[in-house]
Design an enzyme around this catalytic site. Structure first.
Site, PDB file in Angstrom:
ATOM      1  N   HIS A 199       0.956  -1.311  -0.109  1.00  7.33           N
ATOM      2  CA  HIS A 199       0.041   0.066   0.037  1.00  7.33           C
ATOM      3  C   HIS A 199       0.779   1.307   0.095  1.00  7.33           C
ATOM      4  O   HIS A 199       0.463   2.189  -0.735  1.00  7.33           O
ATOM      5  CB  HIS A 199      -1.151  -0.124   1.129  1.00  7.33           C
ATOM      6  CG  HIS A 199      -2.249  -0.888   0.804  1.00  7.33           C
ATOM      7  ND1 HIS A 199      -2.120  -2.454   0.845  1.00  7.33           N
ATOM      8  CD2 HIS A 199      -3.225  -0.855   0.026  1.00  7.33           C
ATOM      9  CE1 HIS A 199      -2.988  -2.867   0.270  1.00  7.33           C
ATOM     10  NE2 HIS A 199      -3.894  -1.821  -0.234  1.00  7.33           N
ATOM     11  N   ARG A 306     -10.730   3.244  -1.469  1.00  5.65           N
ATOM     12  CA  ARG A 306     -10.429   2.297  -0.341  1.00  5.65           C
ATOM     13  C   ARG A 306     -10.994   2.966   1.114  1.00  5.65           C
ATOM     14  O   ARG A 306     -10.021   3.794   1.620  1.00  5.65           O
ATOM     15  CB  ARG A 306      -8.841   2.235  -0.442  1.00  5.65           C
ATOM     16  CG  ARG A 306      -8.683   1.241  -1.609  1.00  5.65           C
ATOM     17  CD  ARG A 306      -7.018   1.218  -1.571  1.00  5.65           C
ATOM     18  NE  ARG A 306      -6.601   0.024  -2.744  1.00  5.65           N
ATOM     19  CZ  ARG A 306      -6.089   0.385  -3.818  1.00  5.65           C
ATOM     20  NH1 ARG A 306      -5.913   1.323  -4.278  1.00  5.65           N
ATOM     21  NH2 ARG A 306      -5.391  -0.799  -4.429  1.00  5.65           N
ATOM     22  N   ARG A 342     -15.650   0.811  -1.616  1.00  4.27           N
ATOM     23  CA  ARG A 342     -15.252  -0.388  -1.273  1.00  4.27           C
ATOM     24  C   ARG A 342     -15.446  -0.679   0.402  1.00  4.27           C
ATOM     25  O   ARG A 342     -15.050   0.226   1.226  1.00  4.27           O
ATOM     26  CB  ARG A 342     -13.998  -1.057  -1.397  1.00  4.27           C
ATOM     27  CG  ARG A 342     -13.515  -2.530  -0.799  1.00  4.27           C
ATOM     28  CD  ARG A 342     -12.135  -2.848  -1.174  1.00  4.27           C
ATOM     29  NE  ARG A 342     -11.152  -2.100  -0.773  1.00  4.27           N
ATOM     30  CZ  ARG A 342      -9.774  -2.257  -1.074  1.00  4.27           C
ATOM     31  NH1 ARG A 342      -9.606  -2.957  -2.135  1.00  4.27           N
ATOM     32  NH2 ARG A 342      -9.037  -1.658  -0.327  1.00  4.27           N
ATOM     33  N   GLU A 441     -10.844 -11.244  -5.930  1.00  2.00           N
ATOM     34  CA  GLU A 441      -9.378 -11.148  -5.505  1.00  2.00           C
ATOM     35  C   GLU A 441      -8.893 -12.441  -4.985  1.00  2.00           C
ATOM     36  O   GLU A 441      -7.923 -12.316  -4.631  1.00  2.00           O
ATOM     37  CB  GLU A 441      -8.970  -9.934  -4.840  1.00  2.00           C
ATOM     38  CG  GLU A 441     -10.224  -9.631  -3.611  1.00  2.00           C
ATOM     39  CD  GLU A 441      -9.981  -8.274  -3.233  1.00  2.00           C
ATOM     40  OE1 GLU A 441      -8.821  -7.218  -3.350  1.00  2.00           O
ATOM     41  OE2 GLU A 441     -10.823  -7.815  -2.372  1.00  2.00           O
ATOM     42  N   ASP A 465      -4.361  -8.396  -5.104  1.00  2.18           N
ATOM     43  CA  ASP A 465      -4.577  -9.832  -4.163  1.00  2.18           C
ATOM     44  C   ASP A 465      -4.871 -11.112  -5.180  1.00  2.18           C
ATOM     45  O   ASP A 465      -4.737 -12.077  -4.588  1.00  2.18           O
ATOM     46  CB  ASP A 465      -5.888  -9.259  -3.512  1.00  2.18           C
ATOM     47  CG  ASP A 465      -5.771  -8.757  -2.151  1.00  2.18           C
ATOM     48  OD1 ASP A 465      -4.439  -8.874  -1.589  1.00  2.18           O
ATOM     49  OD2 ASP A 465      -6.200  -7.920  -1.705  1.00  2.18           O
ATOM     50  N   CYS A 512      -9.383  -2.975 -10.899  1.00  3.60           N
ATOM     51  CA  CYS A 512      -8.771  -1.907 -10.277  1.00  3.60           C
ATOM     52  C   CYS A 512      -7.404  -2.191  -9.439  1.00  3.60           C
ATOM     53  O   CYS A 512      -7.017  -1.405  -8.746  1.00  3.60           O
ATOM     54  CB  CYS A 512      -9.828  -1.533  -9.426  1.00  3.60           C
ATOM     55  SG  CYS A 512     -10.385  -2.820  -8.056  1.00  3.60           S
TER      56      CYS A 512
HETATM   57  C1  PEP Z   1      -6.478  -5.316  -5.166  1.00  4.87           C
HETATM   58  O1  PEP Z   1      -6.122  -6.250  -4.327  1.00  4.87           O
HETATM   59  O2  PEP Z   1      -6.048  -5.471  -6.412  1.00  4.87           O
HETATM   60  C2  PEP Z   1      -7.255  -4.142  -4.833  1.00  4.87           C
HETATM   61  C3  PEP Z   1      -7.576  -3.373  -5.731  1.00  4.87           C
HETATM   62  O3  PEP Z   1      -7.132  -3.825  -3.731  1.00  4.87           O
HETATM   63  P1  PEP Z   1      -6.166  -3.436  -2.351  1.00  4.87           P
HETATM   64  O4  PEP Z   1      -4.836  -3.369  -3.275  1.00  4.87           O
HETATM   65  O5  PEP Z   1      -6.641  -2.495  -1.558  1.00  4.87           O
HETATM   66  O6  PEP Z   1      -6.095  -5.168  -1.903  1.00  4.87           O
HETATM   67 MG    MG Z   2      -7.426  -6.156  -2.653  1.00  2.20          MG
END
Ligand code: PEP
Ligand code: MG
Length: 599
Positions: A199, A306, A342, A441, A465, A512
């Site tokens: 992140h 997010r 989300r 995911e 994910d 995404c």
């Molecule tokens: C992902 O998992 O691709 C996603 C968009 O969510 P995050 O990166 O916040 O887990």
């Molecule tokens: Mg994710």
């Protein structure tokens, strides 16, 4: 690579996870995770108040220690209570307190920071001591330091202002920590751990901040205030840069900012491939600092918000009204194309010390995360659903359920949402329609995508994910970064299968994950059938440019070939070869997936 007094230039290599070069000074963020400590710059009038705050924390710690000592004497006997005498002596040590206050006053910084600086110095002295017994007394220092820091945390920090040229250096940064910092002032980020989809990396790209992660032991060597170059073009950080290095970095810096200042070509026009296929580009956002980019880069609304970034490090959950206001603000930013929020994706690498009952899970990525957390803490889910439905009266707002692995979880969440809709109606509160989507995911979701598609209004494909869970590779662990293979045929098959299931059921899919923000992968996604991509706003121009130069039909041919491959190596090689033939100007070799395991 030890740090020398003469300040010899030192270089560390890591993984570049965003673009650009920064020249600034190290700002160490202590103790990744729950106890990060920031250096906060104080305004002159705040300094004396800060000293008083420190003294209050000392008094509180002293009272606690006296109480502890009494209890220990009662239950264990006087001979065991002496340890608290040592702590009390330290806490009352005039020199220590004077040093802390002097740092607060002279450097105009917060007490937490001053405590850390003073006790770090003390610990370094103890480290050198030969006598084992005395050396072990350093644990007393740590203990007292922790007590003081906790006492200090009882009051909020005066502000989150950071110094102008701060390059954040940490072992690891939690998203909640990031959310608390004034990122508009952060110049660069350098962390010991992390990968492309961690992140920290996602946010740094979103804000256009140079970031290098996976530096292993850089944090230990850097000191706050050290001069630093963070080169996210080469995946390198340079501590104590020589005058020549600084000059070269500044030259590249001005080149990069000249390029960024160039007016973008027709950002609002729909994004189309060379053969006329329209691809909708949305924005992923986490922090208000990114909101400006949504319009600037011509995003068609917000494809992923997010929402867990609404929670601060201390785990304060915003109430219904606060959330409602945040979602309305999001709608204002998103405009007529609307926003997809989300539900809190807490747990895994995102908990940041927030209200999870699960405590220290042995395997947080497989633990009480995302939808599981929402269903366990139904009160949290209900509040968020209510806030979302109320905000939806102001514009087009969708919600997406994170980390769905079983359709039962979708049904349970939908039931709770509908109950809250009825309740809001009874209360006479205004609501708007909210479409409910599922994040794809985990492999289970991809495998039952045809049935899942009948239960939701849209899919959001979270490729970060999806790669992590399909390949069982921790997305934030640089030790296994070589196994994180976006083009692995198993990943591509899951994507193709999900896209096809959505198409057959007549529902849309937005991709995404970070894959969508990477031009070469974005083209593969279009080849697999994706028509809607969501990414950090600053990534939109380069993806738009790449798509405009390729034909969707040819991309489909390449994607089909990748699906047939046996290994990630084969798929990457195929992409390198075919992209090189079809679009050599658009995709020079350095933009294509590098050779990883073939020798
Ligand atoms: C992902 O998992 O691709 C996603 C968009 O969510 P995050 O990166 O916040 O887990
Ligand atoms: Mg994710």
């Amino acid at each position: 690579m030890s740090r020398k007094k003469g300040r010899r230039e030192e270089r560390w290599r890591g993984a570049a996870v965003s673009d650009g070069v920064a020249v600034g000074r190290v700002l160490r963020i202590h103790g990744g995770g729950r106890h990060n400590i920031y250096r906060v710059a104080l305004e002159p009038p705040e300094v004396e108040r800060e000293v008083r705050r420190y003294r209050a924390a000392v008094r509180l710690s002293r009272r606690q220690l006296l109480a502890l000592k009494k209890r220990a004497a009662r239950t264990l006997g006087d001979e065991h209570a002496y340890i608290f005498d040592a702590h009390l002596l330290m806490l009352e040590d005039r020199k220590l307190n004077e040093d802390v206050e002097q740092i607060v006053r002279h450097q105009r910084v917060n007490s937490e920071w001053a405590v850390k600086v003073v006790t770090d110095r003390l610990l370094a002295v103890y480290d050198e001591i030969k006598d084992d017994y005395l050396r072990e007394r350093s644990s007393d220092i740590e203990d007292v330091t922790q007590r003081l820091l906790v006492a200090l945390s009882g009051e909020s920090l005066p502000s989150r202002r950071l110094t102008e040229d701060a390059c954040l250096v940490a072992e690891e940064l939690m998203p909640s920590t990031i959310a608390e910092l004034d990122f508009a002032r952060v110049k660069a980020v350098a962390t010991d751990v992390g990968g492309w989809t961690s992140h920290t990396a996602i946010i740094a790209r979103g804000l256009g901040i140079p970031a290098v992660v996976g530096l292993r032991d850089f944090y230990r060597h850097a000191r706050t205030g050290d001069a630093l170059v963070v080169d996210a073009q080469r995946g390198e950080v340079i501590l104590h840069p020589s005058p020549e290095t600084l000059e070269a970095a500044r030259a590249r810096l001005s080149l990069a900012s000249a390029a960024a200042a160039r007016p973008a070509e027709d950002e609002r026009a729909p994004s189309r491939t060379a053969d006329g296929v329209e691809i909708t580009l949305h924005a992923n956002v986490e922090l208000p600092a990114e909101y400006g980019g949504v319009r600037r880069y011509g995003a068609r609304g917000i494809g992923l918000f997010r929402s867990e970034f609404l929670l601060t490090q201390r785990g304060v959950m915003p109430d219904e009204d606060e959330q409602c206001a945040a979602y309305e603000e999001l709608l204002r930013v998103a405009g007529e194309d609307g926003a997809t929020v989300r539900l809190f994706d807490l747990g895994g690498d995102k908990s940041g010390g927030v209200m999870l009952e699960a405590g220290d899970e042995r395997n947080p990525a497989l633990g009480l995360r995302a939808i599981r957390f929402c269903l366990r803490r139904e009160d949290v889910l209900r509040t968020q659903a209510r806030a979302l439905m109320r905000a939806a009266s102001k514009g087009r707002l969708d919600l997406v359920l994170p980390m769905i692995s079983d359709i039962t979880d979708v049904r349970r969440a939908r039931r709770v949402i509908e109950e809250e809709r009825s309740r809001l109606a009874e209360e006479g509160k205004q609501t708007g329609p909210v479409r409910v989507g599922a994040m794809i995911e985990v492999p289970a979701a991809a495998l039952v995508a045809d049935r899942l598609a009948r239960e939701v209004d849209f899919f959001s494909l979270g490729t970060n994910d999806l790669v992590q869970y399909t390949l069982a590779v921790d997305r934030a662990n640089d030790e296994v970064a070589d196994w994180f293979r976006t083009l692995h045929p198993a990943v591509l098959q899951s994507i193709a299968r999900s896209l096809e299931a959505a198409r057959a059921a007549g529902i849309p899919t937005v991709v995404c994950g970070e894959m969508a923000a990477t031009p070469v992968y974005a083209v593969v996604l279009v080849g697999l059938g994706a028509r809607s991509l969501s990414m950090a706003p600053s990534s939109i121009p380069r993806v738009r440019r790449a798509l405009a130069g390729v034909s969707a039909a040819e991309a489909e041919g390449v994607a089909r070939g990748c699906l047939e491959c046996a290994t990630a190596d084969d798929a990457e090689e195929l992409v390198r070869a075919r992209f090189g033939e079809l679009w050599p100007d658009l995709f020079p070799p350095q933009t294509l997936p590098p050779l990883k395991t073939k020798g």
